[in-house]
Design an enzyme around this catalytic site. Structure first.
Site, PDB file in Angstrom:
ATOM      1  N   CYS A 228       0.835  -1.203   0.000  1.00 24.08           N
ATOM      2  CA  CYS A 228       0.000   0.000   0.000  1.00 24.08           C
ATOM      3  C   CYS A 228       0.869   1.251   0.000  1.00 24.08           C
ATOM      4  O   CYS A 228       1.415   1.632   1.040  1.00 24.08           O
ATOM      5  CB  CYS A 228      -0.936  -0.004   1.205  1.00 24.08           C
ATOM      6  SG  CYS A 228      -2.013   1.447   1.303  1.00 24.08           S
TER       7      CYS A 228
ATOM      8  N   CYS B 178      -0.459   4.023   2.237  1.00 24.42           N
ATOM      9  CA  CYS B 178      -0.228   3.791   3.663  1.00 24.42           C
ATOM     10  C   CYS B 178       1.224   4.048   4.053  1.00 24.42           C
ATOM     11  O   CYS B 178       1.498   4.664   5.090  1.00 24.42           O
ATOM     12  CB  CYS B 178      -0.579   2.345   4.030  1.00 24.42           C
ATOM     13  SG  CYS B 178      -2.211   1.802   3.511  1.00 24.42           S
ATOM     14  N   ASP B 179       2.165   3.578   3.244  1.00 23.83           N
ATOM     15  CA  ASP B 179       3.565   3.518   3.665  1.00 23.83           C
ATOM     16  C   ASP B 179       4.527   4.359   2.842  1.00 23.83           C
ATOM     17  O   ASP B 179       5.718   4.429   3.163  1.00 23.83           O
ATOM     18  CB  ASP B 179       4.034   2.057   3.644  1.00 23.83           C
ATOM     19  CG  ASP B 179       3.218   1.180   4.572  1.00 23.83           C
ATOM     20  OD1 ASP B 179       2.826   1.664   5.648  1.00 23.83           O
ATOM     21  OD2 ASP B 179       2.971   0.011   4.228  1.00 23.83           O
TER      22      ASP B 179
END
Length: 333
Positions: free
Chosen positions: A136, A139-140
């Site tokens: 992701c 997300c990261d």
């Protein structure tokens, strides 16, 4: 074996399931939440979470899920540790069967079984999960600012992840096992125009390598899919973008599905085409796939369930055909 009945049963225990449980319990619906084989969902294997609203500092995914569960339990949710192996949505109350033979019935059902990223299947991939390996970018990606990252894949997801990461990273290498991409033409054009993105054609990840303390990814061993030659690509992180698999096998033939087997819901709502059945989170969301959007959909599902049960409280065993006649598509307002 015991049988359990509830006004509403929630299948799944990620952000969508827990949020639905919180709202349903506060509405005095006495929900049962069946947690499945991975209580807490994908966030239980996510380390640093920096984009969930309300926390100034980085938090841990498992801790966040523990807090959501505790909140749902505090307001009255009943938790059951079981895995549903069969459902019958052709009649009301809906019928569910657990792995161990326990049976359940409910007047309404919220499906929050989530989805899982598709992985390459490498042992080294799991070894460095959360330590340089991610599925992701949203997300990261923030953790790889001004670094060199790789994206594996050739479809829309991979190209979109590469374009997103190019705004953060110093360099992005897209790794694709073929000599052409499957992504939409407009996305390919954007990718080709971006000077920070390089493509490695006819290449597959043979091994993810790393070390140090704390451990991190240092490079990839790539295998040429034409010649079989192994080469090394120095990187700081790798994003696997070969698709997601929603947990919808239980509902094949019972609920409409779109491309990728994601459940179909009515526009702007969580209601499915079966009255009384609702879907929330990654099991239906093939676009955002974020914890906060899943939680929001869980809230929506619980509110829609509350309205549905209020409208049909006089006869909870009303025949499904009659409900379908009363609630045609487009009537969920």
């Amino acid at each position: 074996m015991a049988h359990h009945h509830a006004k509403v049963i929630i299948i799944g225990s990620g952000p969508a399931g827990y949020s639905a449980a919180i709202y349903a319990a506060r509405a005095m619906l006495e929900p049962i939440l069946i947690s499945g084989i991975q209580p807490g969902g994908q966030l239980t294997i996510t380390t640093d979470v920096e984009n969930y609203p309300g926390f100034a500092d980085v938090i841990q995914g498992p801790w966040l899920m523990e807090q959501m569960r505790a909140q749902a339990e505090h307001v009255g949710t009943r938790f059951v540790s079981d895995h549903i192996s069969a459902v019958d949505l052709s009649q009301r109350p809906f019928q569910l069967t657990g792995d161990g033979g326990e049976t359940y019935s409910c007047d309404s059902l919220i499906i929050a079984t989530g989805a899982q990223a598709r992985w390459l299947g490498l042992e080294s991939e799991q070894k460095f999960s959360g330590m340089g390996v991610s599925a992701c970018a949203t997300c990261d990606g923030f953790f790889f600012r001004n670094k060199h990252v790789a994206v594996v894949g050739g479809g829309n997801t991979a190209v979109e992840e590469a374009l997103y990461l190019a705004n953060l990273a110093q360099k992005v290498t897209l790794i694709h096992r073929r000599d052409s991409l499957r992504a939409e033409r407009i996305l390919q054009e954007r990718l080709m125009r971006n000077p920070k993105i390089e493509i490695r054609w006819n290449a597959a990840v043979d091994e993810i390598c790393g070390g140090g303390m704390p451990p991190g990814v240092t490079h990839l061993n790539l295998k040429d899919t034409v010649t079989g030659e192994i080469s090394e690509l120095p990187i700081d992180g790798v994003f696997i973008a070969i698709g997601h698999k929603p947990a919808t096998e239980l509902f094949q033939g019972q609920l409409p599905m779109k491309t990728g087997n994601y459940l179909v819901t009515h526009p702007g709502k969580t209601a499915t085409d079966v009255p009384g059945v609702f879907a929330a989170g990654d099991v239906t969301d093939d676009i955002y796939r974020q914890a906060v959007t899943a939680a929001g959909m869980g809230c929506m599902a619980a509110l829609e369930v509350e309205k549905f049960l209020a409208e049909h409280s006089d006869d909870p065993s009303e025949r499904l055909e009659e409900l379908q006649h009363k609630q045609p598509v487009g009537a969920w307002n």
